[in-house]
Design a protein around this motif. Structure first.
Motif, short mmCIF file in Angstrom:
data_model
loop_
_atom_site.label_atom_id
_atom_site.label_comp_id
_atom_site.label_asym_id
_atom_site.label_seq_id
_atom_site.Cartn_x
_atom_site.Cartn_y
_atom_site.Cartn_z
N TYR A 57 -14.42 -14.42 7.68
CA TYR A 57 -14.71 -15.85 7.92
C TYR A 57 -15.03 -16.62 6.65
CZ TYR A 57 -17.38 -19.85 9.83
OH TYR A 57 -17.85 -21.10 10.14
N ALA A 96 -12.89 -19.28 4.73
CA ALA A 96 -12.51 -20.49 5.46
C ALA A 96 -13.61 -21.54 5.48
CB ALA A 96 -12.14 -20.13 6.90
N GLU A 106 -12.76 -24.84 3.87
CA GLU A 106 -11.66 -25.44 4.62
C GLU A 106 -12.14 -26.05 5.93
OE1 GLU A 106 -8.06 -26.77 6.00
OE2 GLU A 106 -8.62 -26.15 3.97
N GLY A 126 -8.81 -12.48 4.98
CA GLY A 126 -9.14 -13.81 5.47
C GLY A 126 -8.52 -14.91 4.62
N LEU A 182 -5.73 -17.40 6.00
CA LEU A 182 -6.03 -18.83 5.97
C LEU A 182 -4.91 -19.60 5.29
CD1 LEU A 182 -8.15 -21.14 6.38
CD2 LEU A 182 -8.99 -20.56 4.08
N TRP A 238 -6.96 -21.66 9.83
CA TRP A 238 -8.24 -21.04 10.16
C TRP A 238 -8.29 -20.45 11.56
CZ3 TRP A 238 -11.03 -22.83 14.28
CH2 TRP A 238 -10.76 -24.12 14.73
N LEU A 244 -7.89 -16.67 11.84
CA LEU A 244 -8.98 -15.78 11.44
C LEU A 244 -9.68 -15.20 12.67
CD1 LEU A 244 -10.54 -17.83 8.50
CD2 LEU A 244 -8.88 -15.98 8.38
#
Length: 391
Positions: A24, A27, A30, A149, A153, A158, A161
């Motif tokens: 995670y 991201a 983002e 990830g 991404l 996202w 993920l």
């Protein structure tokens, strides 16, 4: 179960939470842009995961003592899958927060049961050896997480993920169904409020348990805490891309893996206690370098990640011995003991994340909070050593 089954299944379950955080983190910047929100709101999503993970362990541990390791594991993995689905379909940042909270609750069972099944079947040097091997897998899994990830991404966005997390949850559920054999006799009476309180009080009043838990809260908790700071330090201030950040985090997990492999080579010759001493020295040295680096050196990749690597190498040497010593007095309530120490680790990471948010500047927070946590662990190690010499 054979030692190999215990090791591999324990490793898979234990990595459920860490890999959910590792995948995670690239991201996070983002998501700030995707939902037109603030860094604080996205940092809160990680804190929600920490909070759910920490508090739910207090339920997962006794539930695994009362219903059995297998049934409790499947219940919580189901909760984890629900949270992953909510986050994958999230239309708003509030839905992300809810999904991460539910994910954290579900993932809490992994570290509890992963450690408990080792304690159910093994003690002493055998338990430390298995926990060290689990540590090797714990390094490999989350090491791949930020890289995977970041690439996911960049390629799919996202939402993908959380689809990855759903896949990981399904893998954990399948392996639990196929390979986990019950290691305790279920006792529903352990869920009664009075018995729960007595069990936790028995664990909490042990000075040995408190010392080991503070050590783990300062070292493992620091890993959780710095995951709320490093994405913003390395992406926004060192100017790495999310993909570069994911690859760069291999330095953290790589040194944990190096430490675990090194421990496997020297543990028999040096002994687990001496290896733990070496580990805590690395943690202390890394903490001092980290504080001085942030205070006096303009941030660049190695100025941030080199002290992280030193601390993480030390953590790999430290953890198997400390976990084994902390759980050893509680064979009859291993789930509750494992839950309470995990709760303390995650709570340390949770409050450190909030402290970082209150400081504001992620770099400043990193240079203050993480060294304090590591040095607190060093003091607790001295306390533990004195207790063991007197016993």
């Amino acid at each position: 179960m054979s030692e190999r089954q215990v090791t591999y299944l324990g490793a898979l379950l234990t990595t459920l939470g860490p890999i959910s955080m590792a995948i995670y983190t690239p991201a996070m910047p983002e998501l700030v842009r995707a939902f037109s929100t603030t860094e604080a709101a996205i940092k809160l999503s990680l804190s929600m995961f920490f909070g759910g993970f920490a508090v739910a362990q207090l339920v997962a541990g006794p539930l695994s003592d009362a219903l059995g390791r297998k049934k409790a594991t499947l219940i919580f993995i189901g909760i984890y899958l629900l949270g992953s689905l909510v986050a994958a379909l999230a239309p708003t940042v509030e839905a992300i927060l809810a999904g991460r909270l539910i994910q954290g609750i579900g993932a809490s069972v992994g570290v509890v049961v992963g450690r408990a099944i080792v304690r159910d079947l093994y003690t002493g040097a055998n338990a430390a050896r298995i926990l060290n091997t689990i540590g090797i897998f714990l390094a490999i899994g989350p090491a791949m997480g930020p890289t995977l990830g970041g690439l996911t991404l960049a390629t799919f966005g996202w939402h993908a993920l959380f689809v990855l997390m759903i896949g990981f949850g399904l893998l954990a559920a399948s392996c639990t169904i196929l390979f986990l054999r019950e290691t305790v006799i279920p006792d529903p009476a352990k869920l009664k409020a009075g018995q729960l309180i007595r069990n936790y009080w028995e664990v909490a009043r042990s000075s040995r348990f408190l010392a080991t838990s503070i050590i783990l809260s300062g070292t493992v908790g620091a890993l959780y805490a710095q995951s709320t700071m490093l994405p913003f330090v390395l992406i926004n201030q060192v100017h790495l891309t999310p993909t570069q950040f994911g690859i760069g985090m291999l330095m953290q997990s790589g040194f944990y893996l190096l430490g675990s492999l090194s421990l496997k080579l020297v543990a028999k010759r040096l002994g687990n206690a001496r290896c733990a001493l070496i580990g805590i020295v690395f943690c202390g040295v890394g903490a001092v370098i980290m504080a001085l680096s942030v205070a006096y050196v303009p941030p660049f990749f190695l100025s941030i990640m080199a002290p992280v690597a030193i601390c993480t190498f030390g953590l790999a040497f430290l953890t198997p011995y400390v976990v084994t010593v902390g759980l050893a007095p509680f064979p009859h309530i291993a789930g509750s003991a494992s839950a309470l120490t995990g709760f303390m680790q995650m709570t340390a990471g949770f409050f450190a994340g909030f402290a970082a948010a209150s400081i504001g500047n992620p770099l400043t927070a990193f240079g203050i909070i993480i060294p304090i946590m590591q040095l607190s662990a060093c003091l607790a190690f001295v306390w533990l050593s004195r207790q063991l010499r007197q016993s």
